[in-house]
Enzyme design. Structure first.
Site, PDB file in Angstrom:
ATOM      1  N   HIS A   1       4.476  -4.452  -0.834  1.00 16.63           N
ATOM      2  CA  HIS A   1       3.798  -3.556  -1.769  1.00 16.63           C
ATOM      3  C   HIS A   1       3.302  -4.363  -2.962  1.00 16.63           C
ATOM      4  O   HIS A   1       3.615  -5.545  -3.106  1.00 16.63           O
ATOM      5  CB  HIS A   1       4.697  -2.395  -2.197  1.00 16.63           C
ATOM      6  CG  HIS A   1       5.919  -2.782  -2.951  1.00 16.63           C
ATOM      7  ND1 HIS A   1       6.956  -3.484  -2.385  1.00 16.63           N
ATOM      8  CD2 HIS A   1       6.288  -2.561  -4.245  1.00 16.63           C
ATOM      9  CE1 HIS A   1       7.903  -3.676  -3.289  1.00 16.63           C
ATOM     10  NE2 HIS A   1       7.525  -3.142  -4.425  1.00 16.63           N
ATOM     11  N   HIS A  10       3.759  -4.267  -6.262  1.00 12.85           N
ATOM     12  CA  HIS A  10       4.466  -4.473  -7.523  1.00 12.85           C
ATOM     13  C   HIS A  10       4.597  -5.964  -7.821  1.00 12.85           C
ATOM     14  O   HIS A  10       4.749  -6.789  -6.919  1.00 12.85           O
ATOM     15  CB  HIS A  10       5.831  -3.801  -7.487  1.00 12.85           C
ATOM     16  CG  HIS A  10       5.771  -2.330  -7.739  1.00 12.85           C
ATOM     17  ND1 HIS A  10       6.797  -1.464  -7.424  1.00 12.85           N
ATOM     18  CD2 HIS A  10       4.792  -1.555  -8.298  1.00 12.85           C
ATOM     19  CE1 HIS A  10       6.461  -0.227  -7.767  1.00 12.85           C
ATOM     20  NE2 HIS A  10       5.254  -0.263  -8.298  1.00 12.85           N
ATOM     21  N   ASP A  17       6.841  -7.992  -8.947  1.00 15.14           N
ATOM     22  CA  ASP A  17       7.967  -8.826  -8.516  1.00 15.14           C
ATOM     23  C   ASP A  17       7.889  -9.188  -7.040  1.00 15.14           C
ATOM     24  O   ASP A  17       8.742  -9.928  -6.539  1.00 15.14           O
ATOM     25  CB  ASP A  17       9.306  -8.155  -8.834  1.00 15.14           C
ATOM     26  CG  ASP A  17       9.472  -6.787  -8.201  1.00 15.14           C
ATOM     27  OD1 ASP A  17       8.514  -6.002  -8.219  1.00 15.14           O
ATOM     28  OD2 ASP A  17      10.580  -6.484  -7.701  1.00 15.14           O
ATOM     29  N   HIS A  18       6.852  -8.710  -6.362  1.00 13.31           N
ATOM     30  CA  HIS A  18       6.647  -9.048  -4.955  1.00 13.31           C
ATOM     31  C   HIS A  18       5.356  -9.837  -4.715  1.00 13.31           C
ATOM     32  O   HIS A  18       5.145 -10.314  -3.595  1.00 13.31           O
ATOM     33  CB  HIS A  18       6.644  -7.783  -4.098  1.00 13.31           C
ATOM     34  CG  HIS A  18       7.958  -7.077  -4.083  1.00 13.31           C
ATOM     35  ND1 HIS A  18       8.811  -7.100  -3.003  1.00 13.31           N
ATOM     36  CD2 HIS A  18       8.593  -6.345  -5.035  1.00 13.31           C
ATOM     37  CE1 HIS A  18       9.907  -6.403  -3.280  1.00 13.31           C
ATOM     38  NE2 HIS A  18       9.790  -5.941  -4.509  1.00 13.31           N
ATOM     39  N   HIS A  35      17.476  -7.569  -2.863  1.00 12.62           N
ATOM     40  CA  HIS A  35      16.865  -6.811  -3.965  1.00 12.62           C
ATOM     41  C   HIS A  35      17.965  -6.177  -4.826  1.00 12.62           C
ATOM     42  O   HIS A  35      18.003  -4.978  -5.039  1.00 12.62           O
ATOM     43  CB  HIS A  35      15.905  -5.751  -3.409  1.00 12.62           C
ATOM     44  CG  HIS A  35      14.878  -5.286  -4.414  1.00 12.62           C
ATOM     45  ND1 HIS A  35      15.098  -4.220  -5.244  1.00 12.62           N
ATOM     46  CD2 HIS A  35      13.633  -5.754  -4.708  1.00 12.62           C
ATOM     47  CE1 HIS A  35      14.029  -4.027  -6.006  1.00 12.62           C
ATOM     48  NE2 HIS A  35      13.125  -4.957  -5.701  1.00 12.62           N
ATOM     49  N   HIS A  49       8.176   4.676  -1.974  1.00 16.04           N
ATOM     50  CA  HIS A  49       8.475   3.940  -3.211  1.00 16.04           C
ATOM     51  C   HIS A  49       7.532   4.310  -4.355  1.00 16.04           C
ATOM     52  O   HIS A  49       7.429   3.589  -5.338  1.00 16.04           O
ATOM     53  CB  HIS A  49       8.409   2.434  -2.926  1.00 16.04           C
ATOM     54  CG  HIS A  49       8.850   1.579  -4.061  1.00 16.04           C
ATOM     55  ND1 HIS A  49      10.059   1.750  -4.708  1.00 16.04           N
ATOM     56  CD2 HIS A  49       8.238   0.519  -4.687  1.00 16.04           C
ATOM     57  CE1 HIS A  49      10.176   0.842  -5.664  1.00 16.04           C
ATOM     58  NE2 HIS A  49       9.081   0.089  -5.675  1.00 16.04           N
TER      59      HIS A  49
END
Length: 306
Positions: free
Chosen positions: A63, A65, A67-68, A269, A140
């Site tokens: 996805h 976001h 942090d990814h 995570h 999410h």
């Protein structure tokens, strides 16, 4: 095959955990590495591991976001400097191509290789003679995917002992028999290679999920997996908070692993609220539901099928 956890933290990096990235090393199977998510500073973690960016074949983003994905521009640039010249494919939600292309364009980055983008929908997203990869939506808040990587069954081994017992000497004929061909021997005998090949070797299944709260699509993605990689941002008694933040708990991940008949669950995570000692408690908690559970730490390596 082995999984190398380059980052195992949630949201922001901490002293003990970098943000999310997982490498699936398949050097023996296809001389390649696949990467799942690429949080900030993933390339620094690569330097602390045995992963070679020149071997990177595919990147799967769960996805959008930060942090990814915030580690992508730097990692892609470094791949050029480290001798990567083969095409690279990036799979992910809508927007991944714009993000990468804009970052590279505005920074004046020129790569030595071509990037192919596949902005995916649920279903089969990749298939060749060795692997089948499917994706499905999780839950999410933003579009988040879970990936299911299925290694196709391999041909059984040639039974050399049986051939020897039947008076067939080792040599070029063995390769034809291994291919299942019918062969005429020098003495006139005709033998069928299929009679000397063992049972097919079952391929491995790996399920790697992005961030998600409990959702029905998880079960099919995880079913009968050799390894399920699942987020466990919170401990079990924080299910309400997890749901509000669109994340999962240790117990929710463990219950899914049990229901899906997986062989091993790996939790990742992990929220920065849990230091190393507290993380051990998360593992103990998950094991009360699903015994074969591990918790990932940065640079941990897990063999697939062990």
């Amino acid at each position: 095959m082995e999984l190398v956890f380059l980052g195992t933290g949630a949201g922001v990096p901490s002293r003990g955990r970098n943000v999310t990235s997982i490498a699936l090393s398949m050097l023996n199977e296809r001389n390649a590495i696949w990467l799942f998510d690429c949080g900030e500073a993933t390339q620094h973690q690569v330097l602390r591991s045995h992963i070679k960016l020149s071997k990177l074949e595919k990147i799967f983003i769960t996805h959008m976001h930060g942090d990814h994905i915030f580690g992508l521009p730097g990692l892609l640039s470094s791949r050029s400097f480290q001798g990567g010249d083969s095409d690279l494919t990036i799979y992910g939600p809508a927007g991944i191509a714009e993000y990468v292309e804009t970052s590279l364009r505005l920074s004046g980055t020129r790569l030595t290789y071509k990037i192919n983008f596949e902005e995916i929908e649920p279903g089969v997203i990749f298939e060749d003679e060795m692997f089948l990869v499917t994706a499905d939506d999780l839950d999410h808040g933003v579009r988040s995917f879970g990936y299911r990587i299925v290694e196709k069954d391999k041909q059984g081994a040639l039974n050399a002992e049986k051939l020897k017992a039947d008076g067939v000497e080792a040599g070029p004929v063995f390769q034809k028999l291994k291919n299942g061909e019918i062969v005429t021997l020098a003495d006139g005998r005709v033998i069928d290679g299929k009679n000397y090949i063992g049972e097919p070797q079952k391929g491995k299944i790996i399920s790697i999920f992005g961030d998600t709260k409990e959702t029905v699509s998880e079960l099919e993605l995880a079913m009968n997996a050799d390894i399920l990689v699942h987020e466990a941002t919170f401990e079990g008694d924080k299910a309400k908070m997890a749901g509000e933040y669109m994340h999962s708990t240790t117990l929710q991940a463990a219950n899914l692993a049990k229901a899906a008949n997986v062989k091993k669950l790996i939790l990742t995570h992990i929220s920065s609220r849990y230091d190393r000692d507290a993380s051990k408690e998360l593992l103990i908690e998950a094991k009360t539901v699903f015994e074969n559970t591990e918790i990932a730490y940065d640079l941990a390596v897990f063999q697939v099928g062990e």
